[in-house]
Design a protein around this motif. Structure first.
Motif, PDB file in Angstrom:
ATOM      1  N   ARG A 113       1.014  -1.166  -0.222  1.00  0.00           N
ATOM      2  CA  ARG A 113       0.158  -0.130  -0.266  1.00  0.00           C
ATOM      3  C   ARG A 113       1.112   1.099   0.216  1.00  0.00           C
ATOM      4  O   ARG A 113       1.686   0.903  -0.058  1.00  0.00           O
ATOM      5  N   GLY A 114       0.202   2.090  -0.457  1.00  0.00           N
ATOM      6  CA  GLY A 114       0.795   3.707   0.165  1.00  0.00           C
ATOM      7  C   GLY A 114       1.079   3.979   1.051  1.00  0.00           C
ATOM      8  O   GLY A 114       1.110   3.372   2.074  1.00  0.00           O
ATOM      9  N   LYS A 115       1.945   4.585   1.212  1.00  0.00           N
ATOM     10  CA  LYS A 115       2.136   5.868   2.589  1.00  0.00           C
ATOM     11  C   LYS A 115       1.071   5.998   3.260  1.00  0.00           C
ATOM     12  O   LYS A 115       0.999   5.538   4.868  1.00  0.00           O
ATOM     13  N   TYR A 116       0.508   7.033   2.806  1.00  0.00           N
ATOM     14  CA  TYR A 116      -0.712   7.092   3.225  1.00  0.00           C
ATOM     15  C   TYR A 116      -1.960   6.634   2.873  1.00  0.00           C
ATOM     16  O   TYR A 116      -2.738   7.432   3.426  1.00  0.00           O
ATOM     17  N   GLU A 117      -1.900   5.646   3.002  1.00  0.00           N
ATOM     18  CA  GLU A 117      -3.349   4.497   2.501  1.00  0.00           C
ATOM     19  C   GLU A 117      -4.007   4.079   3.279  1.00  0.00           C
ATOM     20  O   GLU A 117      -2.429   3.639   4.398  1.00  0.00           O
ATOM     21  N   ALA A 118      -4.911   4.243   4.093  1.00  0.00           N
ATOM     22  CA  ALA A 118      -5.466   3.420   4.974  1.00  0.00           C
ATOM     23  C   ALA A 118      -5.032   2.000   5.453  1.00  0.00           C
ATOM     24  O   ALA A 118      -5.031   1.335   3.755  1.00  0.00           O
ATOM     25  N   ALA A 119      -5.880   1.245   6.250  1.00  0.00           N
ATOM     26  CA  ALA A 119      -5.419  -0.156   6.416  1.00  0.00           C
ATOM     27  C   ALA A 119      -6.664  -0.611   6.298  1.00  0.00           C
ATOM     28  O   ALA A 119      -6.446  -1.688   5.181  1.00  0.00           O
ATOM     29  N   GLU A 120      -7.482   0.525   5.740  1.00  0.00           N
ATOM     30  CA  GLU A 120      -9.214  -0.714   5.868  1.00  0.00           C
ATOM     31  C   GLU A 120      -9.222   0.857   5.381  1.00  0.00           C
ATOM     32  O   GLU A 120      -9.441   2.329   5.871  1.00  0.00           O
ATOM     33  N   PRO A 121     -10.947   0.892   4.224  1.00  0.00           N
ATOM     34  CA  PRO A 121     -11.217   2.033   3.419  1.00  0.00           C
ATOM     35  C   PRO A 121     -12.604   2.349   4.402  1.00  0.00           C
ATOM     36  O   PRO A 121     -12.759   1.938   5.608  1.00  0.00           O
ATOM     37  N   TYR A 122     -12.375   3.786   4.478  1.00  0.00           N
ATOM     38  CA  TYR A 122     -13.517   4.442   5.304  1.00  0.00           C
ATOM     39  C   TYR A 122     -15.031   3.869   5.203  1.00  0.00           C
ATOM     40  O   TYR A 122     -15.341   4.083   3.641  1.00  0.00           O
ATOM     41  N   ARG A 123     -15.568   4.017   6.431  1.00  0.00           N
ATOM     42  CA  ARG A 123     -16.732   3.391   6.217  1.00  0.00           C
ATOM     43  C   ARG A 123     -17.855   4.427   6.816  1.00  0.00           C
ATOM     44  O   ARG A 123     -17.295   4.706   7.949  1.00  0.00           O
ATOM     45  N   THR A 124     -18.949   5.309   6.143  1.00  0.00           N
ATOM     46  CA  THR A 124     -19.589   5.961   7.823  1.00  0.00           C
ATOM     47  C   THR A 124     -19.976   5.201   7.745  1.00  0.00           C
ATOM     48  O   THR A 124     -20.768   4.354   7.771  1.00  0.00           O
ATOM     49  N   ARG A 125     -21.274   6.153   9.419  1.00  0.00           N
ATOM     50  CA  ARG A 125     -21.666   5.530  10.613  1.00  0.00           C
ATOM     51  C   ARG A 125     -23.010   5.805   9.377  1.00  0.00           C
ATOM     52  O   ARG A 125     -23.598   5.966   9.508  1.00  0.00           O
ATOM     53  N   ARG A 126     -24.504   4.244  10.191  1.00  0.00           N
ATOM     54  CA  ARG A 126     -25.550   4.547   9.503  1.00  0.00           C
ATOM     55  C   ARG A 126     -25.899   5.469  10.429  1.00  0.00           C
ATOM     56  O   ARG A 126     -25.628   5.781  11.655  1.00  0.00           O
ATOM     57  N   GLY A 127     -27.174   6.239   9.913  1.00  0.00           N
ATOM     58  CA  GLY A 127     -27.305   7.368  10.960  1.00  0.00           C
ATOM     59  C   GLY A 127     -26.518   8.476  10.229  1.00  0.00           C
ATOM     60  O   GLY A 127     -27.181   9.867  10.827  1.00  0.00           O
TER      61      GLY A 127
END
Length: 131
Positions: A113-127
């Motif tokens: 992965r890239g240096k600044y890439e997150a370990a897991e993709p961002y997922r918004t909270r429900r609601g």
């Protein structure tokens, strides 16, 4: 009045045509330039890689070892481990054959992965009020 309107339409059409042709021409030449730069960088990187490989081989030859020596010591270590008998290799050969810094699965994934890439993709909270 119709001749005045048709001449305005023609001039607007002519203007748009010139704009489109100019844009397409600039895109073509810019793309060609970018591709040439990329090819130059790729060739330079390949030359640097080949130079590093030549230097590595030259260094191994100057030390008196060949490229196959570490593989042979690995085989000897595996054979000694299987039979339970320790082989009397000098420490420098043991270090060359082994991995000086073993890499875990997580470290290997981070290297991909890239240096600044997150370990897991961002997922918004429900609601969320915008969802």
């Amino acid at each position: 009045m119709t001749s005045l309107t048709s001449s305005k339409v023609r001039s607007v059409g002519y203007g748009w045509g010139v704009l489109v042709v100019a844009g397409a021409g600039s895109y073509y030449f810019a793309k060609r330039s970018i591709n040439a730069d990329r090819e130059e960088r790729a060739q330079a990187e390949e030359q640097r890689r080949q130079q590093r490989e030549r230097m590595r081989v030259q260094e191994m030859v100057s030390r008196g070892t060949t490229a196959k020596a570490p593989h042979k010591s690995k085989r000897k270590e595996h054979a000694a481990a299987a039979t339970g008998v320790a082989d009397s290799l000098d420490p420098s050969q043991q270090v060359e054959g082994g991995d000086p810094a073993p890499v875990t699965h997580e470290q290997a994934e981070m290297a991909q992965r890239g240096k600044y890439e997150a370990a897991e993709p961002y997922r918004t909270r429900r609601g969320d009020k915008f969802s």
